[in-house]
Design a protein around this motif. Sequence first.
Motif, PDB file in Angstrom:
ATOM      1  N   TRP A 154       9.656   3.812  18.211  1.00 17.00           N
ATOM      2  CA  TRP A 154      10.655   2.994  17.526  1.00 17.00           C
ATOM      3  C   TRP A 154      10.016   1.828  16.787  1.00 17.00           C
ATOM      4  CZ3 TRP A 154      14.832   4.817  15.952  1.00 17.00           C
ATOM      5  CH2 TRP A 154      15.649   5.644  16.713  1.00 17.00           C
ATOM      6  N   LEU A 155       8.946   1.259  17.312  1.00 17.86           N
ATOM      7  CA  LEU A 155       8.227   0.207  16.580  1.00 17.86           C
ATOM      8  C   LEU A 155       7.730   0.735  15.239  1.00 17.86           C
ATOM      9  CD1 LEU A 155       6.114  -1.455  19.437  1.00 17.86           C
ATOM     10  CD2 LEU A 155       8.047  -2.472  18.207  1.00 17.86           C
ATOM     11  N   VAL A 156       7.214   1.960  15.254  1.00 13.28           N
ATOM     12  CA  VAL A 156       6.731   2.578  14.017  1.00 13.28           C
ATOM     13  C   VAL A 156       7.889   2.824  13.049  1.00 13.28           C
ATOM     14  CG1 VAL A 156       5.727   4.706  13.094  1.00 13.28           C
ATOM     15  CG2 VAL A 156       4.658   3.567  15.043  1.00 13.28           C
ATOM     16  N   TRP A 157       9.008   3.278  13.570  1.00 12.57           N
ATOM     17  CA  TRP A 157      10.189   3.488  12.725  1.00 12.57           C
ATOM     18  C   TRP A 157      10.664   2.177  12.099  1.00 12.57           C
ATOM     19  CZ3 TRP A 157      13.024   7.257  10.575  1.00 12.57           C
ATOM     20  CH2 TRP A 157      12.780   8.574  10.972  1.00 12.57           C
ATOM     21  N   ILE A 158      10.670   1.108  12.865  1.00 13.22           N
ATOM     22  CA  ILE A 158      11.095  -0.191  12.337  1.00 13.22           C
ATOM     23  C   ILE A 158      10.206  -0.609  11.172  1.00 13.22           C
ATOM     24  CG2 ILE A 158      11.202  -2.665  12.879  1.00 13.22           C
ATOM     25  CD1 ILE A 158      12.151  -1.817  15.707  1.00 13.22           C
ATOM     26  N   VAL A 159       8.909  -0.451  11.345  1.00 11.52           N
ATOM     27  CA  VAL A 159       7.975  -0.798  10.271  1.00 11.52           C
ATOM     28  C   VAL A 159       8.233   0.064   9.037  1.00 11.52           C
ATOM     29  CG1 VAL A 159       5.552  -0.830   9.570  1.00 11.52           C
ATOM     30  CG2 VAL A 159       6.205  -1.623  11.851  1.00 11.52           C
ATOM     31  N   LEU A 176       0.819  -1.222   0.000  1.00 14.16           N
ATOM     32  CA  LEU A 176       0.000   0.000   0.000  1.00 14.16           C
ATOM     33  C   LEU A 176       0.850   1.268   0.000  1.00 14.16           C
ATOM     34  CD1 LEU A 176      -2.682  -1.097   2.634  1.00 14.16           C
ATOM     35  CD2 LEU A 176      -2.960  -0.987   0.147  1.00 14.16           C
ATOM     36  N   GLN A 177       2.177   1.097  -0.028  1.00  9.59           N
ATOM     37  CA  GLN A 177       3.129   2.230  -0.022  1.00  9.59           C
ATOM     38  C   GLN A 177       2.888   3.164   1.175  1.00  9.59           C
ATOM     39  OE1 GLN A 177       3.019   4.133  -3.889  1.00  9.59           O
ATOM     40  NE2 GLN A 177       4.075   2.426  -4.870  1.00  9.59           N
ATOM     41  N   LEU A 178       2.688   2.556   2.330  1.00  8.40           N
ATOM     42  CA  LEU A 178       2.439   3.327   3.544  1.00  8.40           C
ATOM     43  C   LEU A 178       3.659   3.429   4.447  1.00  8.40           C
ATOM     44  CD1 LEU A 178      -1.141   2.051   4.517  1.00  8.40           C
ATOM     45  CD2 LEU A 178      -0.509   4.228   3.437  1.00  8.40           C
ATOM     46  N   GLY A 179       4.778   2.915   3.976  1.00  7.66           N
ATOM     47  CA  GLY A 179       5.978   3.021   4.783  1.00  7.66           C
ATOM     48  C   GLY A 179       6.353   4.461   5.082  1.00  7.66           C
ATOM     49  N   TYR A 180       6.100   5.340   4.109  1.00 12.82           N
ATOM     50  CA  TYR A 180       6.409   6.757   4.313  1.00 12.82           C
ATOM     51  C   TYR A 180       5.521   7.365   5.409  1.00 12.82           C
ATOM     52  CZ  TYR A 180       8.629   5.931  -0.178  1.00 12.82           C
ATOM     53  OH  TYR A 180       9.391   5.416  -1.192  1.00 12.82           O
ATOM     54  N   LEU A 181       4.291   6.891   5.492  1.00 12.51           N
ATOM     55  CA  LEU A 181       3.394   7.361   6.551  1.00 12.51           C
ATOM     56  C   LEU A 181       3.955   6.987   7.913  1.00 12.51           C
ATOM     57  CD1 LEU A 181       0.661   8.537   7.530  1.00 12.51           C
ATOM     58  CD2 LEU A 181      -0.297   6.228   7.253  1.00 12.51           C
ATOM     59  N   TYR A 182       4.486   5.778   8.018  1.00 17.15           N
ATOM     60  CA  TYR A 182       5.050   5.335   9.293  1.00 17.15           C
ATOM     61  C   TYR A 182       6.282   6.156   9.666  1.00 17.15           C
ATOM     62  CZ  TYR A 182       2.029   1.331  10.159  1.00 17.15           C
ATOM     63  OH  TYR A 182       0.959   0.545  10.467  1.00 17.15           O
ATOM     64  N   ILE A 183       7.141   6.431   8.683  1.00 18.63           N
ATOM     65  CA  ILE A 183       8.311   7.268   8.952  1.00 18.63           C
ATOM     66  C   ILE A 183       7.872   8.663   9.405  1.00 18.63           C
ATOM     67  CG2 ILE A 183      10.274   8.453   7.904  1.00 18.63           C
ATOM     68  CD1 ILE A 183      10.829   5.539   8.423  1.00 18.63           C
ATOM     69  N   GLY A 184       6.856   9.209   8.750  1.00 21.69           N
ATOM     70  CA  GLY A 184       6.350  10.522   9.127  1.00 21.69           C
ATOM     71  C   GLY A 184       5.798  10.538  10.534  1.00 21.69           C
ATOM     72  N   ALA A 185       5.061   9.486  10.899  1.00 19.73           N
ATOM     73  CA  ALA A 185       4.503   9.411  12.254  1.00 19.73           C
ATOM     74  C   ALA A 185       5.606   9.278  13.297  1.00 19.73           C
ATOM     75  CB  ALA A 185       3.536   8.235  12.358  1.00 19.73           C
ATOM     76  N   GLY A 186       6.634   8.477  12.997  1.00 17.71           N
ATOM     77  CA  GLY A 186       7.752   8.348  13.921  1.00 17.71           C
ATOM     78  C   GLY A 186       8.489   9.661  14.098  1.00 17.71           C
ATOM     79  N   THR A 187       8.633  10.406  13.007  1.00 20.46           N
ATOM     80  CA  THR A 187       9.269  11.719  13.088  1.00 20.46           C
ATOM     81  C   THR A 187       8.435  12.671  13.939  1.00 20.46           C
ATOM     82  OG1 THR A 187      10.258  11.414  10.897  1.00 20.46           O
ATOM     83  CG2 THR A 187      10.121  13.676  11.734  1.00 20.46           C
ATOM     84  N   PHE A 188       7.123  12.660  13.737  1.00 21.99           N
ATOM     85  CA  PHE A 188       6.224  13.518  14.520  1.00 21.99           C
ATOM     86  C   PHE A 188       6.349  13.214  16.006  1.00 21.99           C
ATOM     87  CE2 PHE A 188       2.095  14.342  16.515  1.00 21.99           C
ATOM     88  CZ  PHE A 188       1.905  15.671  16.173  1.00 21.99           C
TER      89      PHE A 188
END
Length: 235
Positions: A215-220, A60-72
């Motif tokens: 960190w779990l979100v970043w790993i994903v 679903l190309q949602l990896g960028y969403l997870y990186i964004g949430a981890g950054t937030f």
Amino acid sequence: GDLPESLREERLQDARNFRRNFLLLNVLGGNSFLFSVAYAIYKYGNRALYDSRISLITDLQLGYLYIGAGTFSFVATWLNMSPLWHKMQLFGNIVPPLVKDGKLANYMADQFFYKVKQPSGARPLPYVVMEDRGLVGEYNRANRSLHNFVEWVPSFMLTWLLAGFVFPFPSMICSFLHGGSRVMHQYAYSRIGYHRFGHLPWMLSHMMVVQVTAWLVWIVGVKSIVQSGRSALQP
């Protein structure tokens, strides 16, 4: 008014030392340990489930969403912690002794210092702060704990929900630990106050849960983007 120049310099040096130690202990030490905890959850937990969910996120190309949430989440942590720089300059110690000058050192629970507006040329009055004694003081600190929860919860909820899709059972445990820490933080802050045996242990445990979840979100996110890159390179 402002602190005397000599005391201000002393407090400024204390603040610089705190900033250095905070960066070393939190960024390099604490976060390294909490990343290890998060990675151990991924590595030694239900790996088949986790990888299947990460593959779906990759599709679903949602990896960028997870990186964004981890950054937030990391930005929110920084913004919540950075006022300690100013608190150090005001008080010289962010974890004061339980008793200072014969009274509880709960003045450090104040978020703001108000002044009484006086006519021009009039002698300034002392700053207006929260009542810190008796039942009213307990009430004020209980509400300060609630406000602190509101300051942290948006970023935690974002990462907790995203992490929960991949790590459902660990996320449930994190919610229990987070909730217990916040309840005990409010109780200890109200009854004992701003102290290493009061609010501090529960504040630290709450922050650990927040960071592990981030960190779990970043790993994903990282694993998903790496998977996407590998797929794009395949003929």
